[in-house]
Design a protein around this motif. Sequence first.
Motif, mmCIF file in Angstrom:
data_model
loop_
_atom_site.group_PDB
_atom_site.id
_atom_site.type_symbol
_atom_site.label_atom_id
_atom_site.label_comp_id
_atom_site.label_asym_id
_atom_site.label_seq_id
_atom_site.Cartn_x
_atom_site.Cartn_y
_atom_site.Cartn_z
ATOM 1 N N ASP A 283 0.846 -1.204 -0.164
ATOM 2 C CA ASP A 283 -0.063 -0.065 -0.102
ATOM 3 C C ASP A 283 0.795 1.308 0.157
ATOM 4 O OD1 ASP A 283 -3.139 0.660 0.669
ATOM 5 O OD2 ASP A 283 -1.801 2.061 1.536
ATOM 6 N N SER A 284 1.731 1.352 1.018
ATOM 7 C CA SER A 284 2.635 2.586 1.061
ATOM 8 C C SER A 284 3.591 2.636 0.024
ATOM 9 C CB SER A 284 3.276 2.601 2.168
ATOM 10 O OG SER A 284 4.055 1.572 2.591
ATOM 11 N N THR A 285 4.108 1.619 -0.498
ATOM 12 C CA THR A 285 5.091 1.789 -1.519
ATOM 13 C C THR A 285 4.674 1.967 -2.984
ATOM 14 O OG1 THR A 285 4.881 -0.598 -2.149
ATOM 15 C CG2 THR A 285 6.618 -0.140 -0.636
ATOM 16 N N VAL A 286 3.247 1.632 -3.129
ATOM 17 C CA VAL A 286 2.695 2.065 -4.264
ATOM 18 C C VAL A 286 2.323 3.691 -4.335
ATOM 19 C CG1 VAL A 286 0.575 1.971 -5.421
ATOM 20 C CG2 VAL A 286 1.468 -0.062 -4.902
ATOM 21 N N MET A 287 1.609 4.215 -3.133
ATOM 22 C CA MET A 287 1.505 5.647 -3.136
ATOM 23 C C MET A 287 2.788 6.250 -3.166
ATOM 24 S SD MET A 287 -1.134 7.573 -2.617
ATOM 25 C CE MET A 287 -2.406 6.654 -2.204
ATOM 26 N N ASN A 288 3.971 6.032 -2.720
ATOM 27 C CA ASN A 288 5.093 6.610 -2.968
ATOM 28 C C ASN A 288 5.671 7.073 -4.303
ATOM 29 O OD1 ASN A 288 6.460 7.529 -0.286
ATOM 30 N ND2 ASN A 288 5.947 5.640 0.407
ATOM 31 N N VAL A 289 5.702 5.814 -4.895
ATOM 32 C CA VAL A 289 6.179 5.827 -6.361
ATOM 33 C C VAL A 289 5.092 6.431 -7.344
ATOM 34 C CG1 VAL A 289 5.076 3.393 -7.162
ATOM 35 C CG2 VAL A 289 7.189 4.135 -7.854
ATOM 36 N N SER A 290 3.970 6.638 -6.836
ATOM 37 C CA SER A 290 2.840 7.425 -7.553
ATOM 38 C C SER A 290 2.694 8.745 -7.016
ATOM 39 C CB SER A 290 1.585 6.367 -7.719
ATOM 40 O OG SER A 290 1.742 4.900 -7.608
ATOM 41 N N ILE A 291 3.483 9.289 -6.394
ATOM 42 C CA ILE A 291 3.236 10.642 -6.001
ATOM 43 C C ILE A 291 3.036 11.627 -7.077
ATOM 44 C CG2 ILE A 291 4.480 12.775 -4.936
ATOM 45 C CD1 ILE A 291 5.747 10.776 -2.937
ATOM 46 N N GLN B 231 11.258 11.604 -10.089
ATOM 47 C CA GLN B 231 10.098 12.039 -10.651
ATOM 48 C C GLN B 231 10.007 13.530 -10.765
ATOM 49 O OE1 GLN B 231 6.382 10.396 -9.203
ATOM 50 N NE2 GLN B 231 7.368 8.585 -9.046
ATOM 51 N N MET B 232 10.508 14.334 -9.794
ATOM 52 C CA MET B 232 10.359 15.869 -9.971
ATOM 53 C C MET B 232 11.614 16.635 -10.525
ATOM 54 S SD MET B 232 7.227 16.474 -8.854
ATOM 55 C CE MET B 232 5.869 15.973 -7.888
ATOM 56 N N THR B 233 12.687 15.705 -10.218
ATOM 57 C CA THR B 233 14.035 16.660 -10.615
ATOM 58 C C THR B 233 14.195 16.084 -11.860
ATOM 59 O OG1 THR B 233 14.692 16.448 -8.291
ATOM 60 C CG2 THR B 233 16.383 16.876 -10.015
ATOM 61 N N LEU B 234 14.302 14.823 -12.172
ATOM 62 C CA LEU B 234 14.776 13.912 -13.495
ATOM 63 C C LEU B 234 13.772 13.733 -14.349
ATOM 64 C CD1 LEU B 234 17.330 11.590 -11.874
ATOM 65 C CD2 LEU B 234 17.765 13.720 -12.518
ATOM 66 N N GLY B 235 12.330 13.758 -13.781
ATOM 67 C CA GLY B 235 11.515 13.600 -14.888
ATOM 68 C C GLY B 235 10.932 12.212 -15.160
ATOM 69 N N TYR B 236 11.253 11.059 -14.442
ATOM 70 C CA TYR B 236 10.947 9.903 -14.471
ATOM 71 C C TYR B 236 9.498 9.735 -14.317
ATOM 72 C CZ TYR B 236 15.841 8.234 -14.603
ATOM 73 O OH TYR B 236 17.140 8.197 -14.778
ATOM 74 N N ASN B 237 8.875 8.530 -15.285
ATOM 75 C CA ASN B 237 7.523 8.209 -14.780
ATOM 76 C C ASN B 237 7.395 7.230 -13.727
ATOM 77 O OD1 ASN B 237 8.237 5.739 -15.862
ATOM 78 N ND2 ASN B 237 7.235 6.340 -17.957
ATOM 79 N N ALA B 238 6.218 6.773 -13.357
ATOM 80 C CA ALA B 238 6.123 5.853 -12.259
ATOM 81 C C ALA B 238 6.771 4.397 -12.525
ATOM 82 C CB ALA B 238 4.628 5.451 -11.742
ATOM 83 N N LEU B 239 6.781 3.896 -13.791
ATOM 84 C CA LEU B 239 7.321 2.779 -13.947
ATOM 85 C C LEU B 239 8.852 2.736 -13.875
ATOM 86 C CD1 LEU B 239 7.200 -0.271 -14.637
ATOM 87 C CD2 LEU B 239 7.100 0.588 -17.151
ATOM 88 N N ASP B 240 9.448 3.788 -14.532
ATOM 89 C CA ASP B 240 10.784 4.016 -14.421
ATOM 90 C C ASP B 240 11.309 4.119 -13.121
ATOM 91 O OD1 ASP B 240 11.105 3.828 -17.130
ATOM 92 O OD2 ASP B 240 10.949 6.141 -17.478
ATOM 93 N N THR B 241 10.598 4.737 -12.139
ATOM 94 C CA THR B 241 10.850 4.851 -10.820
ATOM 95 C C THR B 241 11.034 3.789 -9.992
ATOM 96 O OG1 THR B 241 9.883 7.212 -10.604
ATOM 97 C CG2 THR B 241 10.231 6.078 -8.565
#
Length: 546
Positions: A20-28, A306-316
């Motif tokens: 639950d928590s890991t999904v929410m973090n990676v999808s911020i 995601q915010m600095t390098l522009g990765y999407n959720a999957l790449d993260t």
Amino acid sequence: MKKWTPCIILGCAQFVMVLDSTVMNVSISTVVKDLDTTVAAMQAAITFYTLTMASLMLLGAKLGDVWGRRPAFVIGSIVYACGSLTTALSPNITVLFLGWSVVEGLGAVLVIPAIAALIANNYHDQDRVTGFAIIGATSGVAVALGPLIGGYVTTYLSWRYVFFGEVVVMAVVLAFVRLIPDTSQPQRIRIDALSALLSAAGLTLIVYAMLQSKTWGWVLPKNSPEIGGVPINPLGLSLVPYLLLAGGFLLWLFFIRQEALVTRGVPPLVHVSMLSIKRLRSGLSVLGAQYMVTAGVFFMIPVYLQMTLGYNALDTGIKILPLSIALVLFSVVGTRMTAVWSPRRIIRLGQLILVVSSFILLGSVSLDLRSFLFAVGMFLAGAALGLLASQIGNVTMSSVGVEQSSEVGGLQGVFQNLGSSLGTALIGSILIASLSSSFLGAVESSDLSSSTKQLVATSTEKGVQIVPVSTVDGIATEAGLSSADAATLTTLYSESQVSSLRASFLALVFISALSLLFSKNIPTELVRRKPEEAAGGDRAASGTAT
């Protein structure tokens, strides 16, 4: 296989809690955009999810004694599933906060202590070590798959499907729950409401103070809350130290209340005398520090990628994979090591590796990700957390008898989630506060015109928000700045994000190093085998010799 069926069922529930928590973090970043909210609001939701669990975990453990551990597990699972469904359907951050941070948290306060107590009740000696290691490894698998599942589903479908999936998994767990033996008997005891209120209020004030430090300031007031247009800053100080003192005072009253109840012969919410057991106290402290670091890493890394390098959720999720793989692998390795190494030796090895990994991650943060160094740092961090996870559960639960396993399970949940809350709140606050000071300082010392500097200062009066670097140019252009000034601001903002991330990683290095002091009283003796196993081993050795 039948022997481990209860552990597998309980492990499935544990899997959902961690996933639950890991999904929410990676999808911020996606959730922020989908719900039209901010990273700061998501930080608050993540923090309060774990805070709900930390503040009410003792009550949840006590309800497990009153209702019975398996009934408490069932009720908690149902509540948790309802929260997941609400989260999946949430149209805005308010509903998500209610469903995820509150309702799911309320379900978890019943489920988590019950898992620990049912494992302790159904397994003994080396089997208990293996049982807790399975639960730890299950958590590791969830950490491993969470970023990938969350990243894939968020990128190609929607983050909401993950929470629909949680409802299905919890329904399957409930379908097989009768296969979990429960020899505990419901106890006819009265739960002290004042104790529950004192512990919840004290923990909430402490974590809320840390969460708001980025806005209100740690000591000197910055953007104080107002009543009727009048800032609230008693004696010229921020509200943060007052809230920390108030929270500490309420927790002190909680301890006094528990001792008074024991003296009167009334069952307390928790026997605080257990904290005088050095082994238990040490294990809980290491657990809290471990989850503080874990939560900090899982908040910062997605923000950076995601915010600095522009990765999407999957790449993260893919970038986090080395940590996830190592966590699962070294949970198993740590369990095997118990045959030749003491729990303290294994835990201290894990803590030392965690310090090293924090330094490596600190060195890997830049505007162009140093991929190899980053991967090594993440793998070592996972190895460290895996070694810790393989030992801490058994160290704490074996510190007392089975009759107190529910209470210790509650304490374990408190320290685990309090560590997570403090990690997200503290590291997140350092990140955002550092970003504000770094960015505004860089703007002030730049060659930008006075009018541009004034515009930036006016726009950031209440702090600098974490936004994707790729959007800064557009925001600046919309504000009326020239393309040259917009490009300069983009460069300054991206550099400020990197410097603030480094400051946050430095804080993690400090926390990781400090945790070494907590492992002093971890057991130094090897975990013993069950007598029948030892006898069987002796007979086998004797037969071989003849």
